[in-house]
Design a protein around this motif. Structure first.
Motif, PDB file in Angstrom:
ATOM      1  N   SER A  18       0.787  -1.221   0.307  1.00 15.36           N
ATOM      2  CA  SER A  18      -0.110   0.226  -0.120  1.00 15.36           C
ATOM      3  C   SER A  18       0.415   1.484   0.119  1.00 15.36           C
ATOM      4  O   SER A  18       0.157   2.814  -0.183  1.00 15.36           O
ATOM      5  CB  SER A  18      -1.014   0.137   1.171  1.00 15.36           C
ATOM      6  OG  SER A  18      -0.364   0.150   2.294  1.00 15.36           O
ATOM      7  N   SER A  19       2.046   1.373   0.385  1.00 13.57           N
ATOM      8  CA  SER A  19       3.035   2.005   0.311  1.00 13.57           C
ATOM      9  C   SER A  19       4.138   2.205   0.066  1.00 13.57           C
ATOM     10  O   SER A  19       4.938   1.071   0.342  1.00 13.57           O
ATOM     11  CB  SER A  19       2.737   2.825   1.613  1.00 13.57           C
ATOM     12  OG  SER A  19       3.718   1.992   2.760  1.00 13.57           O
ATOM     13  N   GLY A  20       5.426   3.461   0.048  1.00 14.38           N
ATOM     14  CA  GLY A  20       6.355   2.823   0.499  1.00 14.38           C
ATOM     15  C   GLY A  20       7.385   2.042  -1.307  1.00 14.38           C
ATOM     16  O   GLY A  20       6.941   2.031  -2.163  1.00 14.38           O
ATOM     17  N   ALA A 155      14.573  -2.752  18.735  1.00 11.66           N
ATOM     18  CA  ALA A 155      13.695  -3.783  18.040  1.00 11.66           C
ATOM     19  C   ALA A 155      13.556  -4.426  17.081  1.00 11.66           C
ATOM     20  O   ALA A 155      13.511  -4.969  16.686  1.00 11.66           O
ATOM     21  CB  ALA A 155      12.326  -3.240  18.681  1.00 11.66           C
ATOM     22  N   TYR A 156      13.433  -2.974  16.320  1.00  9.29           N
ATOM     23  CA  TYR A 156      13.871  -3.265  14.534  1.00  9.29           C
ATOM     24  C   TYR A 156      15.260  -3.716  14.362  1.00  9.29           C
ATOM     25  O   TYR A 156      14.562  -4.986  13.101  1.00  9.29           O
ATOM     26  CB  TYR A 156      14.163  -1.335  14.396  1.00  9.29           C
ATOM     27  CG  TYR A 156      13.673  -2.127  12.786  1.00  9.29           C
ATOM     28  CD1 TYR A 156      12.835  -2.158  11.491  1.00  9.29           C
ATOM     29  CD2 TYR A 156      14.830  -1.795  11.673  1.00  9.29           C
ATOM     30  CE1 TYR A 156      12.378  -1.753  10.402  1.00  9.29           C
ATOM     31  CE2 TYR A 156      14.803  -1.223  10.335  1.00  9.29           C
ATOM     32  CZ  TYR A 156      13.658  -1.466   9.885  1.00  9.29           C
ATOM     33  OH  TYR A 156      13.466  -1.765   7.763  1.00  9.29           O
ATOM     34  N   GLY A 157      15.816  -3.597  14.624  1.00 13.36           N
ATOM     35  CA  GLY A 157      17.143  -4.502  14.156  1.00 13.36           C
ATOM     36  C   GLY A 157      17.392  -5.918  14.321  1.00 13.36           C
ATOM     37  O   GLY A 157      17.790  -6.798  13.603  1.00 13.36           O
ATOM     38  N   PHE A 188      19.303   3.569   3.246  1.00  5.65           N
ATOM     39  CA  PHE A 188      17.201   4.712   3.669  1.00  5.65           C
ATOM     40  C   PHE A 188      16.985   4.467   2.809  1.00  5.65           C
ATOM     41  O   PHE A 188      17.651   4.877   1.531  1.00  5.65           O
ATOM     42  CB  PHE A 188      18.374   5.694   4.318  1.00  5.65           C
ATOM     43  CG  PHE A 188      19.332   5.087   5.858  1.00  5.65           C
ATOM     44  CD1 PHE A 188      18.076   4.753   6.692  1.00  5.65           C
ATOM     45  CD2 PHE A 188      20.528   5.302   6.075  1.00  5.65           C
ATOM     46  CE1 PHE A 188      18.992   4.211   7.960  1.00  5.65           C
ATOM     47  CE2 PHE A 188      20.520   5.100   6.920  1.00  5.65           C
ATOM     48  CZ  PHE A 188      20.425   4.834   8.272  1.00  5.65           C
ATOM     49  N   VAL A 189      15.892   4.741   2.208  1.00  2.64           N
ATOM     50  CA  VAL A 189      14.688   4.790   0.998  1.00  2.64           C
ATOM     51  C   VAL A 189      14.029   5.892   1.773  1.00  2.64           C
ATOM     52  O   VAL A 189      13.443   5.371   2.628  1.00  2.64           O
ATOM     53  CB  VAL A 189      13.967   3.591   1.018  1.00  2.64           C
ATOM     54  CG1 VAL A 189      13.486   3.445  -0.673  1.00  2.64           C
ATOM     55  CG2 VAL A 189      15.182   2.314   0.677  1.00  2.64           C
ATOM     56  N   ASP A 190      13.229   6.611   0.822  1.00  4.64           N
ATOM     57  CA  ASP A 190      12.806   8.180   1.139  1.00  4.64           C
ATOM     58  C   ASP A 190      11.605   7.581   0.987  1.00  4.64           C
ATOM     59  O   ASP A 190      10.123   6.859   0.315  1.00  4.64           O
ATOM     60  CB  ASP A 190      12.953   9.269  -0.073  1.00  4.64           C
ATOM     61  CG  ASP A 190      12.254  10.175   0.930  1.00  4.64           C
ATOM     62  OD1 ASP A 190      11.593  10.312   1.716  1.00  4.64           O
ATOM     63  OD2 ASP A 190      11.500  11.617  -0.336  1.00  4.64           O
ATOM     64  N   THR A 191      10.503   6.417   2.315  1.00  6.70           N
ATOM     65  CA  THR A 191       9.403   6.271   2.383  1.00  6.70           C
ATOM     66  C   THR A 191       8.469   7.312   3.620  1.00  6.70           C
ATOM     67  O   THR A 191       8.907   7.369   4.667  1.00  6.70           O
ATOM     68  CB  THR A 191       9.561   4.563   2.447  1.00  6.70           C
ATOM     69  OG1 THR A 191       9.947   4.243   3.700  1.00  6.70           O
ATOM     70  CG2 THR A 191       9.922   3.964   1.091  1.00  6.70           C
ATOM     71  N   PRO A 192       7.295   6.674   3.369  1.00  8.05           N
ATOM     72  CA  PRO A 192       6.587   7.055   4.700  1.00  8.05           C
ATOM     73  C   PRO A 192       6.976   6.696   6.561  1.00  8.05           C
ATOM     74  O   PRO A 192       7.491   6.926   7.325  1.00  8.05           O
ATOM     75  CB  PRO A 192       5.229   6.529   4.900  1.00  8.05           C
ATOM     76  CG  PRO A 192       5.396   5.992   3.326  1.00  8.05           C
ATOM     77  CD  PRO A 192       6.270   5.547   2.796  1.00  8.05           C
TER      78      PRO A 192
HETATM   79  N1  LIG Z   1      13.104   2.868   3.720  1.00  7.93           N
HETATM   80  C1  LIG Z   1      13.673   2.270   3.819  1.00  7.93           C
HETATM   81  O1  LIG Z   1      14.639   3.335   4.418  1.00  7.93           O
HETATM   82  C2  LIG Z   1      13.912   0.807   4.709  1.00  7.93           C
HETATM   83  C3  LIG Z   1      15.352   0.152   4.998  1.00  7.93           C
HETATM   84  C4  LIG Z   1      15.621  -1.183   4.890  1.00  7.93           C
HETATM   85  C5  LIG Z   1      14.209  -2.066   5.294  1.00  7.93           C
HETATM   86  N2  LIG Z   1      13.320  -1.482   5.356  1.00  7.93           N
HETATM   87  C6  LIG Z   1      11.828  -2.347   4.993  1.00  7.93           C
HETATM   88  O2  LIG Z   1      11.299  -2.057   3.882  1.00  7.93           O
HETATM   89  C7  LIG Z   1       9.833  -2.825   3.771  1.00  7.93           C
HETATM   90  C8  LIG Z   1       9.065  -1.407   3.187  1.00  7.93           C
HETATM   91  O3  LIG Z   1       9.040  -0.880   4.625  1.00  7.93           O
HETATM   92  P1  LIG Z   1       8.755   1.000   3.520  1.00  7.93           P
HETATM   93  O4  LIG Z   1       9.980   2.041   3.976  1.00  7.93           O
HETATM   94  O5  LIG Z   1       8.367   1.203   2.013  1.00  7.93           O
HETATM   95  O6  LIG Z   1       7.464   1.509   4.858  1.00  7.93           O
HETATM   96  P2  LIG Z   1       6.208   1.764   4.606  1.00  7.93           P
HETATM   97  O7  LIG Z   1       5.911   2.637   4.211  1.00  7.93           O
HETATM   98  O8  LIG Z   1       5.745   1.806   6.114  1.00  7.93           O
HETATM   99  O9  LIG Z   1       5.179   0.240   3.909  1.00  7.93           O
HETATM  100  C9  LIG Z   1       5.340  -0.781   4.692  1.00  7.93           C
HETATM  101  C10 LIG Z   1       4.356  -1.710   4.417  1.00  7.93           C
HETATM  102  O10 LIG Z   1       4.202  -2.855   5.327  1.00  7.93           O
HETATM  103  C11 LIG Z   1       2.932  -2.757   5.793  1.00  7.93           C
HETATM  104  N3  LIG Z   1       1.821  -3.525   6.570  1.00  7.93           N
HETATM  105  C12 LIG Z   1       2.740  -2.887   8.430  1.00  7.93           C
HETATM  106  N4  LIG Z   1       2.069  -3.581   8.772  1.00  7.93           N
HETATM  107  C13 LIG Z   1       1.389  -4.170   8.481  1.00  7.93           C
HETATM  108  C14 LIG Z   1       0.649  -5.302   8.770  1.00  7.93           C
HETATM  109  N5  LIG Z   1      -0.183  -6.265  10.328  1.00  7.93           N
HETATM  110  N6  LIG Z   1      -0.135  -6.756   7.743  1.00  7.93           N
HETATM  111  C15 LIG Z   1       0.055  -5.964   6.433  1.00  7.93           C
HETATM  112  N7  LIG Z   1       1.172  -5.210   5.938  1.00  7.93           N
HETATM  113  C16 LIG Z   1       1.362  -4.422   7.404  1.00  7.93           C
HETATM  114  C17 LIG Z   1       1.834  -1.566   5.142  1.00  7.93           C
HETATM  115  O11 LIG Z   1       0.596  -1.624   4.658  1.00  7.93           O
HETATM  116  P3  LIG Z   1      -0.526  -1.208   5.331  1.00  7.93           P
HETATM  117  O12 LIG Z   1      -0.381   0.427   6.768  1.00  7.93           O
HETATM  118  O13 LIG Z   1      -1.532  -0.410   4.427  1.00  7.93           O
HETATM  119  O14 LIG Z   1      -0.389  -1.884   5.969  1.00  7.93           O
HETATM  120  C18 LIG Z   1       2.559  -1.009   3.950  1.00  7.93           C
HETATM  121  O15 LIG Z   1       2.363  -1.049   3.104  1.00  7.93           O
HETATM  122  C19 LIG Z   1       9.711  -2.748   5.131  1.00  7.93           C
HETATM  123  O16 LIG Z   1       9.978  -4.188   5.456  1.00  7.93           O
HETATM  124  C20 LIG Z   1      11.049  -2.413   5.891  1.00  7.93           C
HETATM  125  O17 LIG Z   1      11.862  -2.505   7.258  1.00  7.93           O
HETATM  126  C21 LIG Z   1      13.001  -0.124   4.713  1.00  7.93           C
END
Ligand SMILES: NC(=O)c1ccc[n+]([C@@H]2O[C@H](COP(=O)([O-])OP(=O)(O)OC[C@H]3O[C@@H](n4cnc5c(N)ncnc54)[C@H](OP(=O)(O)O)[C@@H]3O)[C@@H](O)[C@H]2O)c1
Length: 267
Positions: A18-20, A155-157, A188-192
């Motif tokens: 749904s996002s990011g 927690a996250y790590g 690091f990726v620019d996401t919510p």
């Molecule tokens: N951004 C970064 O810098 C970065 C770096 C390294 C790794 N990551 C990893 O990349 C992945 C995507 O993250 P993002 O940065 O794109 O963040 P994001 O935009 O917050 O996306 C997270 C996604 O996970 C879904 N989600 C969360 N809880 C859920 C649940 N209980 N059931 C179903 N879906 C759930 C959210 O959708 P809903 O809220 O609609 O459920 C959303 O679509 C994550 O695993 C994050 O740890 C991100």
């Protein structure tokens, strides 16, 4: 109607759509002609994507809710009968603040990032085994956070390190099934998710560029894909010179705390 991969593209299930990063992965893969099953809790966001592309199929679910997963499993079986690839991307992040720690945050993060991902895997494995692809593919999005200790990231790590071990181990157990497993470690990726961060994020990447790098690099089925390399290099300091690393990150953390406190005073 039942869909399958005979149309040329693969059937790919993406969680956290749904996002990011997940959203960008869905849009890019759908534009390449793949049939993409998009899952997350935000039904409206998924349905908007579905309305814009005949290659996207919205399947909302909460991955920590077993009953919602069971109905998704039935729906995928009925519509697609099999999947060729799953991208286990959904995740969350909560930071810990000491000494006033919310200890429940650790369980919440683990519940989504680790157990939620395993719940999806449990549903996906029989669907991957039904695939007519030569080698079905499991991709899990972990993080470069596991390459170095960051403050407040206990927690996250830990949840991402748990995923890495689990999927590295699973890769060996799936050899007889000819299923490939790739662990992706983004920087690091620019996401919510990262927009909430109040610290420096070196080499922050645009989300579409990150998604396109992931798609390009997982095609050769590496065991692990970590990017960007510049961040990996920087994080090596934590292994080679751990006390220097500790000083670097704790100094930044205390500066951020001072800034936060002075902002609080101004309000
Ligand atoms: N951004 C970064 O810098 C970065 C770096 C390294 C790794 N990551 C990893 O990349 C992945 C995507 O993250 P993002 O940065 O794109 O963040 P994001 O935009 O917050 O996306 C997270 C996604 O996970 C879904 N989600 C969360 N809880 C859920 C649940 N209980 N059931 C179903 N879906 C759930 C959210 O959708 P809903 O809220 O609609 O459920 C959303 O679509 C994550 O695993 C994050 O740890 C991100």
């Amino acid at each position: 109607m039942s869909h399958n991969s005979l149309s040329g593209g693969k059937v790919i299930w993406i969680t956290g759509a749904s996002s990011g990063l997940g959203r960008s992965l869905v849009l890019l893969l759908a534009s390449q002609g793949h049939q993409v099953i998009a899952s997350a809790r935000d039904k409206n966001a998924l349905q908007k994507m579905e309305a814009d592309s005949s290659n996207i199929c919205a399947m909302p679910f909460d991955m920590v809710d077993e009953s919602s997963l069971a109905s998704v499993q039935i729906e995928i079986e009925q519509k697609f009968s099999a999947i060729d690839q799953i991208i286990l991307n959904a995740g969350t992040c909560e930071y810990l603040d000491f000494p006033d720690t919310d200890w429940c945050a650790i369980r919440r993060v683990m519940e989504v990032n680790y157990f939620g991902t395993i719940n999806c895997l449990k549903v996906a494995l029989p669907l991957l085994r039904n695939s007519s692809a030569l080698r079905p593919h499991i991709v899990v999005i972990a993080s470069q956070v596991t390459n170095a200790p960051f403050p407040r990231s206990e927690a996250y790590g830990a949840s991402k390190a748990a995923l890495q071990y689990f999927f590295d181990s699973l890769r060996i157990d799936l050899i007889p099934d000819s299923v490939d497993v790739t662990v992706v470690n983004p920087g690091f990726v620019d996401t919510p998710l990262t927009r909430k961060n109040n610290f420096d994020m070196p080499f922050l990447m645009d989300v579409d560029q990150a998604a396109s790098r992931i798609i390009k690099n997982i095609a050769s089925r590496p065991r692990v894909y970590s990017f960007p390399k510049r961040l990996r290099g920087l994080l090596l300091i934590s292994k080679l010179l751990p006390s220097v690393w500790q000083k670097m990150v704790s100094q930044k953390e205390s500066n951020a705390a001072v800034e936060k406190a002075s902002e609080h005073k101004k309000q």
